[in-house]
Design a protein around this motif. Structure first.
Motif, mmCIF file in Angstrom:
data_model
loop_
_atom_site.group_PDB
_atom_site.id
_atom_site.type_symbol
_atom_site.label_atom_id
_atom_site.label_comp_id
_atom_site.label_asym_id
_atom_site.label_seq_id
_atom_site.Cartn_x
_atom_site.Cartn_y
_atom_site.Cartn_z
ATOM 1 N N GLU A 64 0.831 -1.200 0.000
ATOM 2 C CA GLU A 64 0.000 0.000 0.000
ATOM 3 C C GLU A 64 0.872 1.259 0.000
ATOM 4 O O GLU A 64 0.586 2.217 -0.730
ATOM 5 C CB GLU A 64 -0.931 0.016 1.208
ATOM 6 C CG GLU A 64 -2.061 -0.969 1.116
ATOM 7 C CD GLU A 64 -2.927 -0.999 2.367
ATOM 8 O OE1 GLU A 64 -2.903 -0.021 3.152
ATOM 9 O OE2 GLU A 64 -3.638 -1.998 2.557
ATOM 10 N N ASP A 65 1.930 1.266 0.795
ATOM 11 C CA ASP A 65 2.848 2.410 0.798
ATOM 12 C C ASP A 65 3.515 2.577 -0.564
ATOM 13 O O ASP A 65 3.683 3.701 -1.056
ATOM 14 C CB ASP A 65 3.921 2.241 1.883
ATOM 15 C CG ASP A 65 3.377 2.416 3.287
ATOM 16 O OD1 ASP A 65 2.301 3.031 3.451
ATOM 17 O OD2 ASP A 65 4.036 1.926 4.237
ATOM 18 N N MET A 66 3.908 1.462 -1.184
ATOM 19 C CA MET A 66 4.512 1.528 -2.515
ATOM 20 C C MET A 66 3.535 2.134 -3.526
ATOM 21 O O MET A 66 3.930 2.940 -4.373
ATOM 22 C CB MET A 66 4.930 0.126 -2.982
ATOM 23 C CG MET A 66 6.103 -0.464 -2.258
ATOM 24 S SD MET A 66 6.377 -2.211 -2.665
ATOM 25 C CE MET A 66 6.645 -2.150 -4.429
ATOM 26 N N ARG A 68 0.989 4.187 -2.903
ATOM 27 C CA ARG A 68 0.852 5.626 -2.627
ATOM 28 C C ARG A 68 2.050 6.387 -3.186
ATOM 29 O O ARG A 68 1.901 7.460 -3.770
ATOM 30 C CB ARG A 68 0.709 5.875 -1.134
ATOM 31 C CG ARG A 68 -0.646 5.527 -0.598
ATOM 32 C CD ARG A 68 -0.806 5.933 0.872
ATOM 33 N NE ARG A 68 -1.849 5.122 1.451
ATOM 34 C CZ ARG A 68 -1.652 4.074 2.247
ATOM 35 N NH1 ARG A 68 -0.443 3.749 2.619
ATOM 36 N NH2 ARG A 68 -2.665 3.378 2.688
ATOM 37 N N ASP A 69 3.253 5.840 -3.000
ATOM 38 C CA ASP A 69 4.455 6.481 -3.549
ATOM 39 C C ASP A 69 4.407 6.523 -5.071
ATOM 40 O O ASP A 69 4.836 7.502 -5.685
ATOM 41 C CB ASP A 69 5.719 5.753 -3.090
ATOM 42 C CG ASP A 69 6.058 6.021 -1.640
ATOM 43 O OD1 ASP A 69 5.445 6.924 -1.025
ATOM 44 O OD2 ASP A 69 6.936 5.311 -1.108
ATOM 45 N N PHE A 70 3.886 5.481 -5.691
ATOM 46 C CA PHE A 70 3.730 5.465 -7.144
ATOM 47 C C PHE A 70 2.869 6.644 -7.586
ATOM 48 O O PHE A 70 3.209 7.375 -8.511
ATOM 49 C CB PHE A 70 3.114 4.143 -7.602
ATOM 50 C CG PHE A 70 2.784 4.105 -9.067
ATOM 51 C CD1 PHE A 70 3.759 3.804 -9.999
ATOM 52 C CD2 PHE A 70 1.500 4.383 -9.523
ATOM 53 C CE1 PHE A 70 3.463 3.773 -11.357
ATOM 54 C CE2 PHE A 70 1.195 4.353 -10.866
ATOM 55 C CZ PHE A 70 2.189 4.048 -11.788
ATOM 56 N N ILE A 71 1.753 6.832 -6.907
ATOM 57 C CA ILE A 71 0.847 7.935 -7.252
ATOM 58 C C ILE A 71 1.532 9.281 -7.033
ATOM 59 O O ILE A 71 1.466 10.173 -7.879
ATOM 60 C CB ILE A 71 -0.463 7.833 -6.442
ATOM 61 C CG1 ILE A 71 -1.315 6.690 -6.995
ATOM 62 C CG2 ILE A 71 -1.242 9.142 -6.472
ATOM 63 C CD1 ILE A 71 -2.552 6.382 -6.188
ATOM 64 N N LEU A 72 2.206 9.424 -5.917
ATOM 65 C CA LEU A 72 2.830 10.710 -5.578
ATOM 66 C C LEU A 72 4.033 11.060 -6.451
ATOM 67 O O LEU A 72 4.189 12.212 -6.854
ATOM 68 C CB LEU A 72 3.276 10.703 -4.118
ATOM 69 C CG LEU A 72 2.205 10.963 -3.093
ATOM 70 C CD1 LEU A 72 2.730 10.683 -1.689
ATOM 71 C CD2 LEU A 72 1.719 12.395 -3.187
ATOM 72 N N PHE A 73 4.871 10.094 -6.735
ATOM 73 C CA PHE A 73 6.170 10.411 -7.330
ATOM 74 C C PHE A 73 6.392 9.912 -8.748
ATOM 75 O O PHE A 73 7.299 10.390 -9.414
ATOM 76 C CB PHE A 73 7.298 9.854 -6.447
ATOM 77 C CG PHE A 73 7.254 10.371 -5.041
ATOM 78 C CD1 PHE A 73 7.489 11.712 -4.767
ATOM 79 C CD2 PHE A 73 6.967 9.531 -3.991
ATOM 80 C CE1 PHE A 73 7.453 12.201 -3.475
ATOM 81 C CE2 PHE A 73 6.923 10.005 -2.686
ATOM 82 C CZ PHE A 73 7.168 11.342 -2.436
#
Length: 183
Positions: A64-66, A68-73
């Motif tokens: 899930e953190d990965m 979210r990071d995909f979406i953000l960065f």
């Protein structure tokens, strides 16, 4: 520890707390109850019996953190200007059960948003997950327009891929995420 609240309700009185460091989470998930086996040198058997069978559960939060990071960065094809990124949980008045959405992204411009589901499992994600997320988005009752982003370790069913053109749906595999250039 990390304190989290539903992304659409930052002042919620229903926060959750989780161990934020993945190494500490791994330790407290697997090591204490297997200490005797580890100390006696039975590491391979301990891994097979105690760790390998539960690794997908452990990796769920990390995945899930990965995502979210995909979406953000890394995602250059966002349908909105990102406001907040987090998760959401609350009651579903239709089913009278708790609902939980892995990823929620708000827009800074309007009441549109992204509802995301992250599945780190060995089976492909089916169309039932789309129906569930549509239902959860209604239970959340925050967005006027929703985009659905599904992330999966093992891909998606043929039935779900047929919806990708009809619904504001993006399907992203773990392999897709690994294909990105490093920053």
């Amino acid at each position: 520890l990390k304190r989290e609240t539903p992304v659409t309700d930052p002042n919620s009185r229903r926060p959750i707390y989780r161990i934020n460091d993945p190494f500490f989470r791994f330790w407290f998930t697997f090591i204490p109850k297997n200490m005797a086996s580890i100390l006696s040198g039975r590491i391979e058997k301990t891994y097979t019996v105690s760790v390998e069978k539960r690794l997908s559960d452990y990796m769920g939060l990390i995945f899930e953190d990965m995502c979210r990071d995909f979406i953000l960065f890394h995602d250059d094809h966002m349908p909105l200007n990102i406001g907040e990124v987090g998760q959401w949980w609350g009651g579903n008045p239709t089913t009278q059960k708790q609902a939980q959405i892995d990823i929620v992204v708000t827009s800074v411009d309007d009441r549109s948003g992204i509802i995301g589901s992250c599945k780190f499992r060995n089976e492909s994600v089916g169309e039932d997950e789309l129906y569930k997320m549509i239902d959860y988005a209604k239970a959340m009752g925050y967005f006027k327009k929703c985009f659905y982003f599904f992330f999966s370790k093992s891909g998606f069913s043929t039935a779900l891929t047929k919806y990708e053109g009809d619904v504001a749906l993006r399907l992203i595999t773990l392999e897709d995420m690994y294909m990105l250039p490093l920053l």
